[in-house]
Design a protein around this motif. Sequence first.
Motif, short mmCIF file in Angstrom:
data_model
loop_
_atom_site.label_atom_id
_atom_site.label_comp_id
_atom_site.label_asym_id
_atom_site.label_seq_id
_atom_site.Cartn_x
_atom_site.Cartn_y
_atom_site.Cartn_z
N ILE A 246 0.71 -1.28 -0.20
CA ILE A 246 0.00 0.00 -0.02
C ILE A 246 0.99 1.37 -0.10
CG2 ILE A 246 -1.58 1.32 1.19
CD1 ILE A 246 -2.88 -1.39 2.35
N LEU A 247 1.84 1.24 0.85
CA LEU A 247 2.93 2.33 0.90
C LEU A 247 3.39 2.59 -0.35
CD1 LEU A 247 4.24 4.49 2.69
CD2 LEU A 247 6.05 2.84 3.09
N LEU A 248 3.87 1.86 -1.10
CA LEU A 248 4.67 1.67 -2.31
C LEU A 248 3.92 2.05 -3.56
CD1 LEU A 248 7.01 -1.35 -2.41
CD2 LEU A 248 7.64 1.12 -2.16
N LYS A 249 2.61 1.71 -3.49
CA LYS A 249 1.60 2.15 -4.59
C LYS A 249 1.17 3.63 -4.40
CE LYS A 249 -0.67 -2.38 -5.65
NZ LYS A 249 -1.92 -2.95 -6.06
N ALA A 250 0.98 4.08 -3.02
CA ALA A 250 0.66 5.36 -2.83
C ALA A 250 1.70 6.17 -3.12
CB ALA A 250 0.29 5.61 -1.38
N TYR A 251 3.05 5.89 -3.02
CA TYR A 251 4.28 6.59 -3.33
C TYR A 251 4.42 6.85 -4.80
CZ TYR A 251 9.09 8.25 -3.55
OH TYR A 251 10.06 9.19 -3.91
N SER A 252 3.98 5.81 -5.70
CA SER A 252 4.49 5.69 -6.98
C SER A 252 3.04 6.52 -7.57
CB SER A 252 4.04 4.38 -7.55
OG SER A 252 2.73 3.81 -7.45
N ILE A 253 1.78 6.61 -7.06
CA ILE A 253 0.73 7.60 -7.36
C ILE A 253 1.03 9.00 -7.12
CG2 ILE A 253 -1.68 8.17 -7.04
CD1 ILE A 253 -2.24 5.18 -6.80
N PHE A 254 1.75 9.26 -5.98
CA PHE A 254 2.27 10.69 -5.81
C PHE A 254 3.45 11.13 -6.56
CE2 PHE A 254 5.47 13.02 -3.31
CZ PHE A 254 4.66 14.21 -3.03
#
Length: 55
Positions: free
Chosen positions: A25-33
């Motif tokens: 979840i953290l990596l996906k949120a960071y990639s979207i950011f």
Amino acid sequence: MGTLLHFKHVYLHAFDDCKPAYLVILLKAYSIFCALMLVMALYAFIYRAATGFEF
């Protein structure tokens, strides 16, 4: 269009073997950011170029 589909395929399969759910979840949120930041930077550059780089 093929490049976007390839990017989607790579993105979806990048997190297949990650075990901690919070990390995924953290990596996906960071990639979207990061993608949003790149889009905003491109928009700002195009806007400045269209208005003649006036500050």
